[in-house]
Design a protein around this motif. Structure first.
Motif, PDB file in Angstrom:
ATOM      1  N   GLN A  66       8.527   5.864  28.631  1.00 40.09           N
ATOM      2  CA  GLN A  66       7.082   5.884  28.888  1.00 40.09           C
ATOM      3  C   GLN A  66       6.851   5.683  30.392  1.00 40.09           C
ATOM      4  O   GLN A  66       7.258   4.658  30.962  1.00 40.09           O
ATOM      5  CB  GLN A  66       6.349   4.786  28.113  1.00 40.09           C
ATOM      6  CG  GLN A  66       4.843   4.911  28.329  1.00 40.09           C
ATOM      7  CD  GLN A  66       4.030   3.916  27.531  1.00 40.09           C
ATOM      8  OE1 GLN A  66       4.438   2.774  27.367  1.00 40.09           O
ATOM      9  NE2 GLN A  66       2.883   4.360  27.049  1.00 40.09           N
TER      10      GLN A  66
ATOM     11  N   ILE B 165      14.221  -4.340  15.932  1.00 33.99           N
ATOM     12  CA  ILE B 165      14.707  -5.239  16.994  1.00 33.99           C
ATOM     13  C   ILE B 165      14.739  -6.671  16.461  1.00 33.99           C
ATOM     14  O   ILE B 165      15.709  -7.397  16.644  1.00 33.99           O
ATOM     15  CB  ILE B 165      13.806  -5.148  18.249  1.00 33.99           C
ATOM     16  CG1 ILE B 165      13.911  -3.756  18.878  1.00 33.99           C
ATOM     17  CG2 ILE B 165      14.168  -6.235  19.262  1.00 33.99           C
ATOM     18  CD1 ILE B 165      15.182  -3.448  19.604  1.00 33.99           C
TER      19      ILE B 165
ATOM     20  N   VAL C  10      21.626   1.007  24.877  1.00 29.16           N
ATOM     21  CA  VAL C  10      20.481   1.386  25.723  1.00 29.16           C
ATOM     22  C   VAL C  10      20.937   1.483  27.174  1.00 29.16           C
ATOM     23  O   VAL C  10      20.592   2.441  27.894  1.00 29.16           O
ATOM     24  CB  VAL C  10      19.339   0.356  25.568  1.00 29.16           C
ATOM     25  CG1 VAL C  10      18.203   0.665  26.532  1.00 29.16           C
ATOM     26  CG2 VAL C  10      18.824   0.343  24.142  1.00 29.16           C
TER      27      VAL C  10
ATOM     28  N   LEU D 232      15.176  -6.554  27.405  1.00 29.39           N
ATOM     29  CA  LEU D 232      16.269  -7.450  27.012  1.00 29.39           C
ATOM     30  C   LEU D 232      15.738  -8.452  25.999  1.00 29.39           C
ATOM     31  O   LEU D 232      14.637  -8.992  26.171  1.00 29.39           O
ATOM     32  CB  LEU D 232      16.816  -8.201  28.225  1.00 29.39           C
ATOM     33  CG  LEU D 232      17.478  -7.362  29.318  1.00 29.39           C
ATOM     34  CD1 LEU D 232      17.935  -8.277  30.451  1.00 29.39           C
ATOM     35  CD2 LEU D 232      18.667  -6.566  28.774  1.00 29.39           C
TER      36      LEU D 232
HETATM   37  N1  LIG Z   1      15.202  -5.670  23.098  1.00 25.86           N
HETATM   38  C1  LIG Z   1      14.618  -4.468  23.070  1.00 25.86           C
HETATM   39  N2  LIG Z   1      13.330  -4.363  22.667  1.00 25.86           N
HETATM   40  C2  LIG Z   1      12.759  -3.130  22.658  1.00 25.86           C
HETATM   41  C3  LIG Z   1      13.458  -1.961  23.030  1.00 25.86           C
HETATM   42  N3  LIG Z   1      12.601  -0.900  22.892  1.00 25.86           N
HETATM   43  C4  LIG Z   1      11.433  -1.403  22.465  1.00 25.86           C
HETATM   44  N4  LIG Z   1      11.526  -2.740  22.312  1.00 25.86           N
HETATM   45  C5  LIG Z   1      10.509  -3.703  21.869  1.00 25.86           C
HETATM   46  O1  LIG Z   1       9.678  -3.098  20.915  1.00 25.86           O
HETATM   47  C6  LIG Z   1       8.334  -3.227  21.361  1.00 25.86           C
HETATM   48  C7  LIG Z   1       7.504  -2.103  20.844  1.00 25.86           C
HETATM   49  O2  LIG Z   1       7.934  -0.935  21.370  1.00 25.86           O
HETATM   50  P1  LIG Z   1       7.143   0.372  21.055  1.00 25.86           P
HETATM   51  O3  LIG Z   1       6.842   0.454  19.618  1.00 25.86           O
HETATM   52  O4  LIG Z   1       7.923   1.466  21.691  1.00 25.86           O
HETATM   53  O5  LIG Z   1       5.806   0.170  21.793  1.00 25.86           O
HETATM   54  C8  LIG Z   1       5.750   0.264  23.198  1.00 25.86           C
HETATM   55  C9  LIG Z   1       4.841   1.401  23.566  1.00 25.86           C
HETATM   56  O6  LIG Z   1       5.012   2.560  22.777  1.00 25.86           O
HETATM   57  C10 LIG Z   1       3.500   0.747  23.313  1.00 25.86           C
HETATM   58  N5  LIG Z   1       2.439   1.379  24.088  1.00 25.86           N
HETATM   59  C11 LIG Z   1       2.539   1.938  25.302  1.00 25.86           C
HETATM   60  N6  LIG Z   1       1.327   2.394  25.721  1.00 25.86           N
HETATM   61  C12 LIG Z   1       0.452   2.094  24.732  1.00 25.86           C
HETATM   62  C13 LIG Z   1      -0.977   2.291  24.606  1.00 25.86           C
HETATM   63  O7  LIG Z   1      -1.679   2.832  25.458  1.00 25.86           O
HETATM   64  N7  LIG Z   1      -1.529   1.844  23.457  1.00 25.86           N
HETATM   65  C14 LIG Z   1      -0.798   1.226  22.499  1.00 25.86           C
HETATM   66  N8  LIG Z   1      -1.445   0.829  21.404  1.00 25.86           N
HETATM   67  N9  LIG Z   1       0.536   1.017  22.582  1.00 25.86           N
HETATM   68  C15 LIG Z   1       1.140   1.461  23.705  1.00 25.86           C
HETATM   69  O8  LIG Z   1       3.660  -0.566  23.777  1.00 25.86           O
HETATM   70  C16 LIG Z   1       5.014  -0.957  23.698  1.00 25.86           C
HETATM   71  C17 LIG Z   1       5.484  -1.384  25.015  1.00 25.86           C
HETATM   72  O9  LIG Z   1       6.688  -1.974  24.945  1.00 25.86           O
HETATM   73  P2  LIG Z   1       6.942  -3.530  24.939  1.00 25.86           P
HETATM   74  O10 LIG Z   1       5.722  -4.328  25.225  1.00 25.86           O
HETATM   75  O11 LIG Z   1       8.117  -3.759  25.811  1.00 25.86           O
HETATM   76  O12 LIG Z   1       7.318  -3.813  23.405  1.00 25.86           O
HETATM   77  C18 LIG Z   1       8.452  -3.243  22.861  1.00 25.86           C
HETATM   78  C19 LIG Z   1       9.687  -4.078  23.059  1.00 25.86           C
HETATM   79  O13 LIG Z   1       9.370  -5.447  22.965  1.00 25.86           O
HETATM   80  C20 LIG Z   1      14.818  -2.110  23.478  1.00 25.86           C
HETATM   81  O14 LIG Z   1      15.511  -1.169  23.859  1.00 25.86           O
HETATM   82  N10 LIG Z   1      15.359  -3.380  23.454  1.00 25.86           N
END
Ligand SMILES: Nc1nc2c(ncn2[C@@H]2O[C@@H]3COP(=O)(O)O[C@H]4[C@@H](O)[C@H](n5cnc6c(=O)[nH]c(N)nc65)O[C@@H]4COP(=O)(O)O[C@H]3[C@H]2O)c(=O)[nH]1
Length: 615
Positions: free
Chosen positions: A379, A412, A428, A452
């Protein structure tokens, strides 16, 4: 505002009744985990593993996953937010376990019992055939002995110079009978009439009756002939060159048997004829005999064994009803069945343990890693002043073999609980390091941030793995950003070696989900971080009709005071962009700019010239 409050309360009531029906389902149908999560997440949102967002009371609902169903606890007094937990049925390992395991468990119980009965059945058949073989062997041994004595006696008389029926001839016959166990008498035969014999001295001529045949060895036989001194007793009479031997037919066949319904017989092979028998011997069974060959055959009702002596042109037969063999089967089954049940129970236990192990989150996640079911989407992180994509967050996805996409919020947490987050993080790292050269080529100065987990922040964990790999690849400093959560920094001393390793490779460190957990100002001062990521729940509160959470403004001011960079997460509207720019926030990510995308799409976006003005 009052309208909003009113509609919100109506919404709560509606949601409340919705929840009641869901709670029934929860209690009755294995939703306990979600229910507990729902309750716990009131206290701390990270405790709710199925959490998909927070609801601000009274009026702002954050549509984080609009297509899912939600339940919220609207009764939390004094809370400024309540947790939303999605109630989409999560894969329930135990339910799946019982479905997947029930068939092997059933087989595990049935197979050993069926096998033990089959073994018992086979054993009973083998036992009966072995017994019949031993009987037939004994009959044949006696038959061969009687045959040899018979032939020897006839040969002897052939050499006797005395006239047939003379006293000297009869005396010689008596001597031969006396020394031959199987011979009862001898005599002379002429034109089918016994003219004299050691058994019928002084009698008239005895015309021979019974079944008459001439065998392959040239011996005339009268099977079942009657003699005047014992009219009820059949005898077998064999004659050659006018000399005859009289044999009691029972002498070969009369032996003790275990069951009354065992039948025994002695056959002449060529021409085939039953010469002695005990018990019923069906002609159809005898038709199964192949001359001169020992064999085991069976009719519908009997097991039949033939033992042949080719040299003597005879064979023995023994037969017994199958039912007699299998009668003992149940006795054996009664012994084997408990053993089978014990074996079944042990086998079923083994299958259960194995299946449970295979369905455990640990094994499922490791299997997913091995099968390469995980992949990364990026992203973009945008500079709010220029609109340029300056970085990207690597977000992990799990597409299962059946095509379902499991959100990271679910797996996760599972991986952390199952202790398999480290290999996932290493995966990753591998992907990001493989993608980084192309990204840096497309946009020098670009950075990739990766998440992480708290368990990754240990001595000699994934960060040290990254350090080793990164050092060998010569990337510029700042090409990587590591996102740690507040949970990961609760034990700051334990996390310090990992943070230092990150520093040594020039990676910057961001505090993710800031404001949602245990963070305190003193904690921020004590750790060496570069960036605060403002959690999307705070950004979501920024909007034309909504009351902006004072926490949002405080976070921004605090970051400025501590001279930390800021990245706003979850930016979706122009109002939010304007608000952030007005408060000096430089970078943001969110659906307003771009959703998470594959590498190719990110590269294509980087190659397109960025707009010079913020949107
Ligand atoms: N340990 C570990 N944890 C992981 C990994 N990949 C994802 N995560 C964890 O999963 C959470 C959710 O990821 P997501 O569903 O991709 O969801 C992402 C993204 O898709 C979502 N997001 C981004 N932009 C928007 C938006 O405009 N609106 C909404 N509602 N959600 C958004 O917010 C989330 C942002 O990521 P985070 O706050 O970091 O929150 C992430 C992170 O804590 C990884 O490789 N390792």
């Amino acid at each position: 505002m009052s309208n909003g409050r009113h509609s919100s309360h109506a919404g709560f009531r509606k949601a409340g009744s919705f929840m009641v029906s869901l709670l029934v389902a929860i209690r009755g149908g294995g939703w306990q985990g979600s229910l507990q999560g729902t309750t716990r997440c009131l206290h701390h949102r990270m405790a709710c593993s199925h959490r998909v967002g927070l609801l601000f009371a009274p009026s702002v609902e954050i549509p984080l996953a609009p297509r899912r169903r939600f339940v919220h606890d609207g009764t939390a007094p004094g809370q400024d937010c309540v947790c939303l937990c999605h109630l989409q049925p999560l894969p329930c390992p135990m339910k799946r376990f019982y479905v997947v395991a029930s068939i092997p468990l059933l087989l595990a119980a049935l197979i050993p019992i069926a096998a033990s009965l089959w073994v018992a059945h086979r054993q009973a058949k083998n036992d009966q055939i072995t017994y019949l073989t031993s009987l037939a062997d004994e009959v044949l041994r006696r038959g061969v002995a009687s045959r040899q004595q018979l032939v020897a006696a006839l040969n002897d008389l052939d050499r006797d110079p005395h006239a047939p029926c003379s006293q000297a001839s009869l005396t010689r016959m008596q001597q031969l009978v006396g020394t031959s166990f199987y011979l009862q008498g001898m005599g002379s035969v002429m034109d089918g009439t016994l003219v004299c014999s050691t058994l019928t001295q002084g009698s008239d001529l005895v015309p021979l009756t019974g079944n008459h045949m001439v065998t392959a060895t040239g011996i005339s036989s009268w099977i079942g002939a009657r003699l005047p001194f014992a009219p009820d007793q059949p005898f077998n009479i064999y004659a050659r060159n006018g000399h005859a031997v009289i044999i009691h037919p029972g002498i070969v066949i009369d032996m003790p048997v275990l069951h009354a319904d065992v039948s025994l017989g002695l056959l002449i092979s060529t021409p085939q004829a039953l010469i002695r028998s005990k018990g019923p011997l069906d002609a159809q069974w005898l038709a199964l005999y192949t001359p001169d060959a020992s064999s085991q055959v069976e009719s519908d009702t009997h097991h039949i064994v033939f033992r042949a002596s080719k040299d003597n042109n005879i064979a023995a037969v023994a037969a017994a009803p199958k039912a007699q063999a299998y009668g003992g089967l149940w006795a054996q089954a009664l012994i084997l069945a408990p053993l089978g049940l014990v074996a079944s129970a042990l086998f079923a236990l083994g299958v259960a343990v194995l299946t449970r192990w295979q369905l455990s989150p640990r094994v499922r996640l490791r299997t997913a890693l091995r099968r390469r079911e995980f992949f990364i989407l990026y992203q973009p992180i945008v500079d709010l002043q220029t609109g340029q994509w300056v970085g990207a967050e690597a977000l992990l996805r799990w597409r299962r073999r059946n095509g379902t996409l499991v959100p990271p919020d679910e797996f996760i947490a599972e991986a952390e609980k199952a202790g398999v987050i480290a290999p996932i993080t290493r995966y990753v790292i591998d992907v990001v390091l493989a993608d980084l050269p192309e990204l840096l080529k497309a946009r020098p100065g670009f950075h990739v941030s990766l998440n992480l987990s708290p368990q990754d922040l240990v001595a000699d964990g994934p960060v040290q793995y990254l350090q080793r790999r990164f050092s060998a690849m010569e990337f510029p400093a700042g090409a990587l950003m590591l996102e740690v959560t507040e949970r990961g920094l609760v034990n700051i001393e334990a996390a310090r070696p990992a943070l230092q390793a990150a520093r040594q490779i020039g990676a910057s460190i961001a505090l993710d989900d800031f404001g949602t957990g245990y963070s305190s100002l003193s904690m921020l001062e004590s750790i060496d971080i570069d960036t605060l990521k403002i959690d999307r729940i705070f950004i979501a509160s920024i909007g034309a009709q909504a009351a902006i959470s004072p926490v949002t403004t405080h976070i921004i001011e605090m970051a400025h005071t501590l001279q930390l960079a800021l990245i706003a997460e979850g930016v979706e509207t122009q109002d939010q962009v304007d608000f952030l720019i007005a408060r000096g926030v430089r970078q943001a990510q969110g659906w307003k700019f771009a959703r998470a995308m594959p590498l190719e799409e990110l590269l294509a976006g980087l190659r397109v010239a960025p707009p010079s003005q913020p949107q």
